[in-house]
Design an enzyme around this catalytic site. Sequence first.
Site, PDB file in Angstrom:
ATOM      1  N   GLN A   1     -30.142 -56.577  21.753  1.00 46.17           N
ATOM      2  CA  GLN A   1     -29.724 -56.098  20.434  1.00 46.17           C
ATOM      3  C   GLN A   1     -29.596 -57.020  18.886  1.00 46.17           C
ATOM      4  O   GLN A   1     -29.076 -56.823  17.811  1.00 46.17           O
ATOM      5  CB  GLN A   1     -29.299 -54.504  20.055  1.00 46.17           C
ATOM      6  CG  GLN A   1     -29.856 -53.442  20.904  1.00 46.17           C
ATOM      7  CD  GLN A   1     -29.047 -52.776  21.894  1.00 46.17           C
ATOM      8  OE1 GLN A   1     -28.540 -51.920  20.715  1.00 46.17           O
ATOM      9  NE2 GLN A   1     -28.330 -52.375  22.854  1.00 46.17           N
ATOM     10  N   ASN A   2     -28.836 -57.594  20.019  1.00 50.30           N
ATOM     11  CA  ASN A   2     -27.943 -58.809  19.151  1.00 50.30           C
ATOM     12  C   ASN A   2     -28.935 -59.602  18.134  1.00 50.30           C
ATOM     13  O   ASN A   2     -29.820 -60.331  18.325  1.00 50.30           O
ATOM     14  CB  ASN A   2     -26.573 -59.564  19.976  1.00 50.30           C
ATOM     15  CG  ASN A   2     -26.253 -59.077  20.991  1.00 50.30           C
ATOM     16  OD1 ASN A   2     -26.125 -58.325  20.294  1.00 50.30           O
ATOM     17  ND2 ASN A   2     -25.568 -59.323  21.921  1.00 50.30           N
TER      18      ASN A   2
ATOM     19  N   HIS B   1     -33.509 -56.616  17.206  1.00 51.30           N
ATOM     20  CA  HIS B   1     -33.282 -56.195  15.988  1.00 51.30           C
ATOM     21  C   HIS B   1     -33.123 -57.340  14.928  1.00 51.30           C
ATOM     22  O   HIS B   1     -32.554 -57.519  14.416  1.00 51.30           O
ATOM     23  CB  HIS B   1     -31.579 -55.823  16.096  1.00 51.30           C
ATOM     24  CG  HIS B   1     -31.337 -54.118  16.720  1.00 51.30           C
ATOM     25  ND1 HIS B   1     -30.768 -53.262  17.677  1.00 51.30           N
ATOM     26  CD2 HIS B   1     -32.282 -53.062  17.234  1.00 51.30           C
ATOM     27  CE1 HIS B   1     -31.003 -52.062  18.148  1.00 51.30           C
ATOM     28  NE2 HIS B   1     -31.633 -51.566  17.590  1.00 51.30           N
TER      29      HIS B   1
ATOM     30  N   GLY C   1     -22.698 -54.658  27.670  1.00 54.73           N
ATOM     31  CA  GLY C   1     -22.254 -54.529  26.755  1.00 54.73           C
ATOM     32  C   GLY C   1     -22.726 -53.554  24.994  1.00 54.73           C
ATOM     33  O   GLY C   1     -22.711 -53.768  24.117  1.00 54.73           O
TER      34      GLY C   1
END
Length: 238
Positions: free
Chosen positions: A93-94, A111, A178
């Site tokens: 997602q980073n 993302h 995370g």
Amino acid sequence: MATHRSIVVLSGAGVSAESGISTFRGVNGLWNNHRIEEVASPEGFARDPDLVHRFYNLRRRQLLDPQTRPNAAHLALARLERSFPGEFMLVTQNIDDLHERAGSSRLIHMHGELLKARCGACETVAVRYDDIDSADTCGHCGARRALRPHVVWFGEMPMRLEEIYTALGGCDLFLAVGTSGHVHPAAGFVDVARRAGAATVEVNLETSVTESMFQRRILGAAAAVLPVLVDELLDGTR
Ligand code: OAD
């Protein structure tokens, strides 16, 4: 741990926290000081593109600071990809590029990517290391004031979901690292993997919203936990 044939890893902001990149939620989280709807939505961008560009320009500068480097968690995931003999996919997602810098290549940025800009007129995506200005012209089609960060905003569809769901449906180990579990569809991946019969493991500094969905939970910092967990997973393959 049992030997696996196909691993899908989902990473979130916690993986990059120890590289000095702020997470979104929690103490010092980005969403404490910035309104999501202002800086991370299509409506916010239409209202005030300069504000949105400033937000992402700052993130880009921080990412390109020589002090910002992949940490042991990124390196462990790259090692897992390199040494695991079965299928492997890392979904992040980073929007930073720290997984790539650590050596990951079977990687999906669901993302988007901070170091790319996209033209709203011709959709061309181009690498971008410097600040983006709302007055910039697209180098491909020449459209003016059309560039936006190549990131997914709230209300927009994440990227490459079909490939992700195919991998989730065929995996036998799903590992989330995370991520707080607040944002869908990523927060629902564990359920898809579980229904496909996969073992599920979560690594997080604190309890996440989705923790009860995982069979195994490891509380701790990703940079400390992942090197050990990857050793364990690779031991199972030898
Ligand atoms: P969050 O900021 O919501 O959550 C980060 C998680 O990482 C939290 O659960 C922390 O406890 C954990 N954490 C912090 N430091 C850690 C460490 N050193 N090791 C392990 N875990 C640690 O970030 P995400 O879940 O990634 O979306 O956020 C998901 C999405 O929400 C982002 O991609 C972004 C955001 O709004 C968009 O901008 C579309």
